[in-house]
Design a protein around this motif. Sequence first.
Motif, mmCIF file in Angstrom:
data_model
loop_
_atom_site.group_PDB
_atom_site.id
_atom_site.type_symbol
_atom_site.label_atom_id
_atom_site.label_comp_id
_atom_site.label_asym_id
_atom_site.label_seq_id
_atom_site.Cartn_x
_atom_site.Cartn_y
_atom_site.Cartn_z
ATOM 1 N N PHE A 152 2.213 -4.703 -7.307
ATOM 2 C CA PHE A 152 1.099 -5.360 -8.127
ATOM 3 C C PHE A 152 -0.308 -5.279 -7.432
ATOM 4 N N THR A 153 -1.442 -5.086 -8.202
ATOM 5 C CA THR A 153 -2.644 -5.007 -7.465
ATOM 6 C C THR A 153 -3.809 -5.642 -8.455
ATOM 7 N N SER B 35 4.201 -4.641 2.701
ATOM 8 C CA SER B 35 3.763 -6.069 2.955
ATOM 9 C C SER B 35 2.509 -5.706 2.118
ATOM 10 N N PRO B 36 1.703 -6.833 1.832
ATOM 11 C CA PRO B 36 0.577 -6.899 1.236
ATOM 12 C C PRO B 36 -0.657 -6.256 1.918
ATOM 13 N N SER C 72 -8.080 0.386 4.308
ATOM 14 C CA SER C 72 -7.017 -0.242 4.125
ATOM 15 C C SER C 72 -6.434 -0.774 5.329
ATOM 16 N N SER C 73 -5.850 -2.040 5.500
ATOM 17 C CA SER C 73 -4.767 -2.456 6.408
ATOM 18 C C SER C 73 -3.584 -1.751 6.317
ATOM 19 N N VAL C 74 -3.337 -1.321 7.459
ATOM 20 C CA VAL C 74 -1.943 -0.772 7.302
ATOM 21 C C VAL C 74 -0.760 -1.399 8.391
ATOM 22 N N TYR D 182 0.722 -1.137 0.165
ATOM 23 C CA TYR D 182 0.070 -0.004 -0.121
ATOM 24 C C TYR D 182 0.794 1.254 0.163
ATOM 25 N N LYS D 183 1.006 1.840 -1.007
ATOM 26 C CA LYS D 183 1.843 3.129 -1.152
ATOM 27 C C LYS D 183 0.733 4.245 -1.475
ATOM 28 N N PHE D 184 1.274 5.219 -0.586
ATOM 29 C CA PHE D 184 0.499 6.614 -0.560
ATOM 30 C C PHE D 184 1.425 7.628 -0.839
#
Length: 236
Positions: free
Chosen positions: A230-231, A48-49, A70-72, A37-39
């Motif tokens: 990859f998403t 991590s996923p 989203s999980s963080v 998770y890139k912000f």
Amino acid sequence: MLKKALPAAIATALLAGAAASAQAVEISGNVALTTDYKFRGISQSDESPAIQGGFDLGFDNGIYVGTWGSSVDFDSNDGFDGSLELDYYVGWAVPINDNIGIDVGYVYYDYPGDDGAEGDYQEIYGSLSLWDFSLGLAYSDDYYGETGNFMYYQAGYSLGLGMFTVDFHVGYNDLDEEGFLSDGATDYTDYSIGVSASWLAVDWSLAWVGTDLDDEEVFGTDWGDDTVVFTVSKSM
């Protein structure tokens, strides 16, 4: 910062107004699984996923209300205890003509369970789409970790190539205080190049995401380093 109840109050008022105007409502949802998770170029999931999803209510007059989560994982930041991000937003998006559109709104970033890091913050945002180009900005009066005023400037371009879409993005992050950056840094640039396509009723994307930050300049980690993400996502 505004209290957490404010986004819900705004949404309730807009829903009531829309209902009174007998606006047609369109409900949509989405769910995604991503390798990181890139912000704004920085990993929010400890590289991590993460699993993500949300839903929106859209009205004929261009007003929309929604939430996204989203999980963080910020374990490297000792002051952060949360494992979930929930965003609440309301906005207005309208086309000026076939090639030009505007989108303005408000978003509140909520981190349930985060009792020590003061991570919650709010932003107002706006964007202008011009053919395949987009320009946008966001402003927060008290950014993540109570780091003061923040401005974000971004530009993007989408190129259609048959069943594929290639997206280019660059953003400039201007912070008032050092905050989650180290070595006295108060600004940085993020960028990405991605390819996406729909296949088997699912959306697939592969992106190169990064920043111009040096190694270990975010909480003493390499969360700002260039990464392939990859998403897989599904709209409903």
